[in-house]
Design an enzyme around this catalytic site. Structure first.
Site, mmCIF file in Angstrom:
data_model
loop_
_atom_site.group_PDB
_atom_site.id
_atom_site.type_symbol
_atom_site.label_atom_id
_atom_site.label_comp_id
_atom_site.label_asym_id
_atom_site.label_seq_id
_atom_site.Cartn_x
_atom_site.Cartn_y
_atom_site.Cartn_z
ATOM 1 C CD GLN A 1 103.098 57.456 30.537
ATOM 2 O OE1 GLN A 1 102.414 58.201 31.227
ATOM 3 N NE2 GLN A 1 103.669 57.851 29.431
ATOM 4 C CD GLU A 2 103.877 50.143 30.292
ATOM 5 O OE1 GLU A 2 103.792 49.795 29.107
ATOM 6 O OE2 GLU A 2 104.960 50.310 30.860
ATOM 7 C CB SER A 3 97.351 49.780 28.154
ATOM 8 O OG SER A 3 96.642 49.881 29.380
#
Length: 159
Positions: free
Chosen positions: A20-22
């Protein structure tokens, strides 16, 4: 797996946060200045002892260490830990220990939980092994994940 074991965080949760983050890009930089695989902002990176946010190992350790802190802070509630990871733990606390009414944060929590599939986190920091011959484990041990880095991109696999 090393950081999952070291900090007692489910490796599947770590993978979903990184996704989700990167999107597994170790050189990702957000408009807010979050960096690396787990998108650490400078203050969080410093707080967790991460000196090089673009070093995959350091970034994952800092992110997992912070995730462990949040899981402990919010008594294993994955929704609140994820909300704290995205919006900051102080916003969750100021919001009465609920996911803040921020569209991005609500989407973040919902997206990760949809893939992770668990509302609470029961893995804790490893303690000294104790014999449990009479008690079967609650759930099977997940297969270990391997990280292979090709051209600077980490690939996570259980094969």
């Amino acid at each position: 797996m090393e950081m999952a074991t070291k900090y007692g965080v489910d490796p599947k949760l770590i993978v979903e946060v990184i996704r989700q983050e990167s999107g597994f890009n170790p050189y990702a930089v957000s408009t807010a200045g979050a960096k690396g695989l787990m998108q650490l902002i400078d203050g969080t990176a410093a707080r967790m002892g991460t000196r090089n946010v673009f070093d995959a190992r350091q970034n994952i350790e800092g992110g997992v260490k912070y995730l462990r802190l949040l899981l402990d802070m919010f008594n294993g509630d994955v929704s609140l830990a994820l909300a704290g990871y995205n919006a900051g733990e102080h916003r969750v606390i100021r919001n009465g220990y609920q996911v803040p009414n921020i569209a991005e944060t609500k989407h973040y929590v919902k997206a990760i939980l949809a893939r992770y599939g668990r509302p609470s986190h029961h893995t804790t920091k490893p303690a000294s092994p104790k014999p449990t011959a009479t008690t079967p484990p609650d759930e099977p041990t997940p297969e270990p994940l391997r990280v292979i880095i090709r051209d600077g991109v980490p690939l996570l696999t259980n094969r």
